[in-house]
Design an enzyme around this catalytic site. Structure first.
Site, PDB file in Angstrom:
ATOM      1  N   ASP A  10       0.812  -1.212   0.000  1.00  0.00           N
ATOM      2  CA  ASP A  10       0.000   0.000   0.000  1.00  0.00           C
ATOM      3  C   ASP A  10       0.848   1.266   0.000  1.00  0.00           C
ATOM      4  OD1 ASP A  10       0.829  -0.374   2.601  1.00  0.00           O
ATOM      5  OD2 ASP A  10      -1.161  -0.254   3.498  1.00  0.00           O
TER       6      ASP A  10
ATOM      7  N   HIS B 246       0.426   3.856  -2.869  1.00  0.00           N
ATOM      8  CA  HIS B 246       0.122   5.211  -2.399  1.00  0.00           C
ATOM      9  C   HIS B 246       0.996   6.233  -3.099  1.00  0.00           C
ATOM     10  CE1 HIS B 246      -0.678   8.352   0.792  1.00  0.00           C
ATOM     11  NE2 HIS B 246       0.515   8.746   0.361  1.00  0.00           N
ATOM     12  N   GLU B 247       2.303   6.001  -3.073  1.00  0.00           N
ATOM     13  CA  GLU B 247       3.216   6.990  -3.633  1.00  0.00           C
ATOM     14  C   GLU B 247       3.092   7.084  -5.152  1.00  0.00           C
ATOM     15  OE1 GLU B 247       4.681   9.143  -2.002  1.00  0.00           O
ATOM     16  OE2 GLU B 247       4.642   8.353   0.026  1.00  0.00           O
TER      17      GLU B 247
ATOM     18  N   HIS C 150       0.320   9.294  -6.150  1.00  0.00           N
ATOM     19  CA  HIS C 150       0.611  10.728  -6.210  1.00  0.00           C
ATOM     20  C   HIS C 150       0.983  11.122  -7.639  1.00  0.00           C
ATOM     21  CE1 HIS C 150       0.186  12.125  -2.157  1.00  0.00           C
ATOM     22  NE2 HIS C 150       1.049  11.254  -1.657  1.00  0.00           N
TER      23      HIS C 150
ATOM     24  N   GLU D   7      -3.711  13.644  -0.904  1.00  0.00           N
ATOM     25  CA  GLU D   7      -3.226  12.584  -0.042  1.00  0.00           C
ATOM     26  C   GLU D   7      -4.257  11.465   0.090  1.00  0.00           C
ATOM     27  OE1 GLU D   7      -0.280  10.866   2.537  1.00  0.00           O
ATOM     28  OE2 GLU D   7      -0.285  12.358   0.928  1.00  0.00           O
TER      29      GLU D   7
ATOM     30  N   ASP E 250      -3.931  -2.651  -2.664  1.00  0.00           N
ATOM     31  CA  ASP E 250      -3.508  -3.596  -1.625  1.00  0.00           C
ATOM     32  C   ASP E 250      -4.531  -4.728  -1.488  1.00  0.00           C
ATOM     33  OD1 ASP E 250      -2.779  -4.928   0.688  1.00  0.00           O
ATOM     34  OD2 ASP E 250      -2.830  -3.170   1.979  1.00  0.00           O
TER      35      ASP E 250
ATOM     36  N   GLU F  95       0.127  -1.145   7.141  1.00  0.00           N
ATOM     37  CA  GLU F  95       0.048  -2.177   8.177  1.00  0.00           C
ATOM     38  C   GLU F  95       1.193  -3.187   8.089  1.00  0.00           C
ATOM     39  OE1 GLU F  95      -2.154  -3.960   4.686  1.00  0.00           O
ATOM     40  OE2 GLU F  95      -1.925  -1.991   5.599  1.00  0.00           O
TER      41      GLU F  95
ATOM     42  N   HIS G 281      -1.935  15.615   5.475  1.00  0.00           N
ATOM     43  CA  HIS G 281      -2.007  14.238   5.928  1.00  0.00           C
ATOM     44  C   HIS G 281      -3.137  14.028   6.928  1.00  0.00           C
ATOM     45  CE1 HIS G 281       2.175  14.415   4.371  1.00  0.00           C
ATOM     46  NE2 HIS G 281       1.871  13.209   3.953  1.00  0.00           N
TER      47      HIS G 281
END
Length: 1015
Positions: free
Chosen positions: A391, A395-396, A399, A419, A430, A452, A490
């Site tokens: 994840d 996530h990155e 972006h 974000e 994920d 996680e 964030h």
């Protein structure tokens, strides 16, 4: 802009019970126009639309006024014409001159969006953008965007591009810790910066040089957007666009100490169904700052992996496990976007997937680097495999998807949405891949948790953002209203995260029960919004409208997922559940304002000893320099704003005083600290046994540090002198409004790392000081601005300085719309609409010194009210509990009162107060969805009231409606009327009330507004 917050203060004998009530504001649902539902969003600072959308699937036609009402083939030219039909509602006067075409983008479902850049005299406006969105049949479904309206400013710079670049490099070097010589900046370009389009602010629009500062060599998480004022050599805005938040939750593990499960040989979830895999490679930085094969960086692999370890992995021998994970999950992310959204890599054009692992910060090479970041080109991961989890990787890389789609600024609400987009798609990727980051099965308990699998604490929980102290609603007390973290990007992502969770998984929240749509449908809706319906400065209200629109857009196309109209209602309910349709409740903190007096003045005026708004000059004040008088002559320390800032910026009239941030702005040179002031020329004597106040308006724009415990490189304070004696900090006299907000950096010349005004105030705020302790003395005040040796922002603006005594007839207590209600008194909840109960949250606090036992499980109430959600019943001193008080009367037109009783332990009598509310006519609906008119006769409309035999309407340019004529509606049963000719441009207020069968009127509705701009 913040909504209204009311505070109720109730006191019992010896002050052991304090009750404070806060408003839960509401907004009207989508308006009706021409028989079909239309969504609209209005910018709460400019007053113009940011979104208009229609469900073409339900309506069967486009937005009214579209070139192709029933459909066709849209082009950039027809899109501009469609925008022009709504131009004035969006703050545009001449779209053909004010908009430049940028790009077209389509989605697999068939939607098409044309994007335009706002320009002023050919110069682009930051976040000033418009888009026209068409459904698969070519029907105009939405217009969205922010504009800076009615611009009027110089476009010839007096600061050179070279000087601007030098200042930008210096600023970033100071903030990031990287030497300026090791940074580079893009060629500065002229832009217009209107702060209102990116954050709550009333600072004026300015001509700026825009540049992006990055490392000249090596590889650091530095990618600053810097705006340098082109008329006044200071920084207007600077922030890092690189996401490096993961390390805030990571623990410092050296690479050799990371204990990870053995990677399995899990296969990639699917072959690429639409596009060929793009090129990609993962490099090992070998615990240096080098990347992509430079220096000590070495290639691990450049093939598409098919397994996490062993044959088919990036590093079959397992020598570089982090490379296995980085390469594998980069391509797994590609697969997710390709399979679900027909997207060809990050930029939708086959962008290569590059990664570096085992990276170290070049300025701290012996400390493990605890972070990961996307820099616009590639991914970089710190020591070991802490961050190369599924994840985090998705996530990155998301972006990058956002950067190549809506291009949301990584700043304030647009940054929080940015974000959240990465969290949403990171989590969906994920869950879709079916494995944890080591090839094992995903655990149900770990769904909706971000990070996680890291060998560290996770960073967010989408199912319950409050677990990590993030807000789950715009009305949450966790909503972050401060400048750090780029304005809470964030923290405040939790609002959208919670909405996405509710849409995907369902649940009951915020008074709504949402039926789950599942991950795939929710992902499709968020993707449609991100690529088709958001502009770079979008806020949560725009996102809320865009998500509903996205759902309807998908239904209007091929709709392979089978999204239904009912499911779009679930999306709308999720949006309302998290309060996306409301201004953030914490927004009141952005620009705190003090009342002139702590109690309502009831029409009386204060008695003034001193008052100056600087419209007649600066004769009542004397400027001076304490440190560096050579670099800053005393006469220049504080000047009239129109002279120094070359622009009017005032809270009254056109003039204010402007305190310069640093002397080198006038050729004094950097390398010298500076401290200047302006003080009252003459002292004032405060009468004996009196209570006088000092009050002033001011706007703070000073250089602050984005890291560490110190807020201010530069800062400002207020001091006073008694009877000509030493100067004393006035902070102990502070009473209301804006107080000192940070600790000054040790490099600041003010001693002892003291507190002061340090951060951007988002425009004008006000501060009030209680001078009762100085009664009978002769007093002068001065305002000091102090700066370290280099770097500067705009400075400190000062206006409307007053010393006065409040009228003796004032009643009430301090606070926003506060009123002091003793036991037996009355609390007015305000207005509620028929069928729409109003709820206030009441907080009960024990302000005494003994435990307080509240006997009732919930307060007892009578007549039209309910009380629920009562908390604990034993309160230690200082502890609080809450309950919700709801007015739910069934009739309209008259005040409703009830009694609320909170039983205590018998030491004192039960605390009892009366509650009141007024039930209004159902909310009015302004004709149609437009509130900006060019005709002298304005059509108005409202909702039907079943018992009404007629209606009356008032129109006024004053919200008080004093003396405004009342118009009877003819015929009596009609739900519309057209005003008589209006002859004055500007903002108008209007309201409606129903007439009963006996001829008596009901209560007036809440006021609605429209703008008039006569041709």
């Amino acid at each position: 802009m913040p909504g209204t917050v009311r505070h109720l203060l109730l006191c019992v004998l010896f002050g052991s019970l304090l009750v404070i009530g806060g408003v839960s504001a509401g907004q009207a649902h989508p308006l009706l126009q021409d028989g079909g539902p239309v969504q609209t969003v209005t910018h709460d600072q400019t007053g113009y639309y940011t979104f208009v959308g229609v469900d073409t699937a339900a309506r069967g036609s486009a937005l009214p006024g579209a070139m192709a009402f029933q459909g066709g083939t849209p082009t950039a030219a027809t899109a501009l014409a469609d925008i022009s039909a709504y131009a004035r509602e969006f703050g545009l006067e001449n779209p053909a001159q004010e908009l430049q075409f940028k790009q077209t983008f389509g989605t697999p479902g068939g939607s098409t969006t044309f994007r335009y850049q706002q320009v002023y005299q050919g110069i682009p406006v930051i976040a000033g953008e418009m888009l026209a969105n068409y459904d698969p049949r070519g029907r105009l479904s939405a217009l969205a965007g922010e504009t800076s309206p009615k611009l009027a400013l110089p476009t010839t710079p007096t600061v050179t591009a070279d000087a601007a670049l030098a200042l930008a490099l210096e600023t970033v070097a100071k903030d990031s810790g990287a030497p300026a010589a090791e940074l580079t900046g893009s060629t500065p370009a002229l832009w217009i910066y209107d702060p209102r389009l990116l954050q709550p602010s009333d600072f004026p629009a300015r001509l700026v040089w825009r540049t992006e500062v990055t490392p000249a060599q090596g590889h650091q998480p530095i990618r600053y957007l810097v705006l340098v004022d082109a008329q006044f050599p200071t920084v207007a805005l600077a922030f890092n666009q690189v996401d490096t938040f993961w390390g805030k939750h990571a623990v410092a593990h050296a690479a050799s100490g990371v204990d990870r499960p053995k990677l399995s040989t899990a296969n990639m979830p699917l072959p690429s169904p639409n596009y060929l895999y793009p090129p990609g490679a993962t490099y090992n930085s070998n615990f240096t700052s080098y990347r992509r094969g430079a220096g000590s960086s070495t290639l691990v692999c450049n093939t598409v992996p098919t397994a996490l370890s062993g044959a088919g992995s990036c590093s079959p021998s397992g020598a570089v496990p982090a490379a296995n994970m980085a390469q594998y999950f980069a391509y797994a992310t590609f697969n997710y976007y390709d399979y679900h959204h027909n997207r060809n890599s990050i930029n939708n054009a086959g962008m290569p997937l590059y990664s570096n692992v085992n990276y170290r910060d070049p300025y701290d090479p012996f400390t493990p680097y605890m972070n990961a970041f996307w820099d616009g080109i590639q991914m970089t991961y710190g020591d070991g495999d802490i961050f190369t989890v599924d994840d985090v990787v998705a996530h990155e890389l998301s972006h990058g998807v956002t950067e190549n789609s809506s291009n949301l600024f990584y700043f304030y609400e647009s940054g929080a949405i940015n974000e959240s987009m990465s969290d949403v798609f990171g989590e969906f990727a994920d869950q879709w891949n079916g494995i944890d980051s080591f090839g094992g099965a995903d655990l149900e308990a770990e769904k909706w948790v971000m990070g996680e699998d890291m060998n560290a604490d996770p960073i967010r929980n989408m199912a319950d953002p409050t677990i990590y102290f993030d807000p789950d609603s715009t009305q949450s007390p966790y909503y972050y209203p401060y400048a750090s973290d780029n304005g809470g990007v964030h923290y405040n992502s939790g609002v959208s995260n919670k909405a996405a969770y509710l849409m995907a998984a369902g649940g009951t929240f915020g008074g709504y029960t949402i039926t789950a749509l599942g991950n795939d449908k929710t992902s499709a809706i968020y993707y449609e919004a991100n690529t088709q319906l958001l502009t770079s400065g979008a806020d949560y209200q725009m996102l809320g409208a865009a998500l509903v629109q996205a759902c309807n857009n998908i239904r209007a196309g091929a709709n392979p997922l089978g999204i239904t109209a009912d499911e779009c209602v679930e999306v709308d309910e999720a949006i309302h559940a998290v309060g996306m349709h409301l201004d953030p409740v914490a927004g009141v903190e952005f620009r705190p304002k003090a009342d002139l007096c702590p109690r309502p003045m009831e029409g009386n005026q204060p008695s003034y000893l001193f008052k100056d708004d600087f419209e007649q000059g600066t004769g009542n004040f004397v400027p001076g320099t304490i440190i560096n008088p050579v670099g800053m002559p005393a006469s220049l320390a504080f000047q009239r704003t129109t002279v120094a800032f070359q622009s009017s910026y005032a809270t009254s009239g056109t003039e204010s005083l402007f305190g310069v941030n640093h002397p080198y702005l006038y050729g004094g040179g950097s390398g010298y600290a500076y401290e200047g002031y302006v003080q009252m020329k003459n002292a004032v004597t405060l009468p004996v046994a009196s209570t006088y106040y000092l009050y002033f308006n001011h706007a703070v724009a000073l250089e602050t540090s984005s890291a560490g415990s110190y807020a201010g490189w530069d800062g400002a304070i207020v001091e006073y002198s008694v009877n000509g004696g030493a100067w004393i900090d006035a902070s102990s006299l502070f009473d209301d409004g804006k107080n000192y907000d940070g600790v000054l950096h040790p490099a600041n010349p003010l001693p002892d790392e003291r507190s002061g005004f340090t951060k951007h105030s988002h425009g004008y705020v006000s501060s009030r000081y209680n001078l009762s302790s100085l009664a009978g003395k002769s007093v002068r005040f001065r305002w000091i601005i102090a700066a370290d040796s280099y770097g500067s922002y705009w400075g400190w603006f000062l206006d409307d300085v007053q010393i006065y005594q409040c009228p003796s007839g004032a009643v009430g207590t301090a606070g926003q719309e506060g009123m002091n209600v003793p036991s037996g008194g009355t609390y007015n909840l305000g207005m509620t609409y028929l069928g729409q109960p109003t709820t206030r949250t009441i907080t009960v606090s024990n302000t005494g010194v003994l435990d307080l036992l509240l006997l009732s499980a919930a307060p007892t109430v009578s007549t039209g009210f309910t009380a629920t959600n009562f908390g604990q019943t034993i309160l230690a001193p200082g502890e609080s509990t809450t309950f919700d008080l709801t007015c739910q009367a069934a009739a309209a037109g008259t005040p409703v009162t009830g009694t609320v009783s909170i039983a205590s332990d018998g030491i004192v009598n039960p605390f009892t107060f009366k509650a009141a509310c007024t039930v209004m006519v159902s909310g009015t609906t302004a004709y149609p969805t437009r509130n900006y008119f060019t005709l002298p006769n304005v059509p108005l409309s409202w909702n039907r009231i079943p018992w009404a035999t007629g209606y009356e309407v008032q129109v006024s340019q004053s919200p008080a409606f004093t003396g405004a004529p009342i118009f009877a509606v003819d015929p009596p049963g009609a739900l519309t009327m057209t005003t008589p000719p209006l002859t004055v441009d500007g903002l108008y207020y209007w309201r409606v009330r129903a007439i009963r069968a006996n001829g008596t009127p009901g209560a007036w509705s809440a006021a609605d507004t429209f703008f008039l701009n006569l041709p």
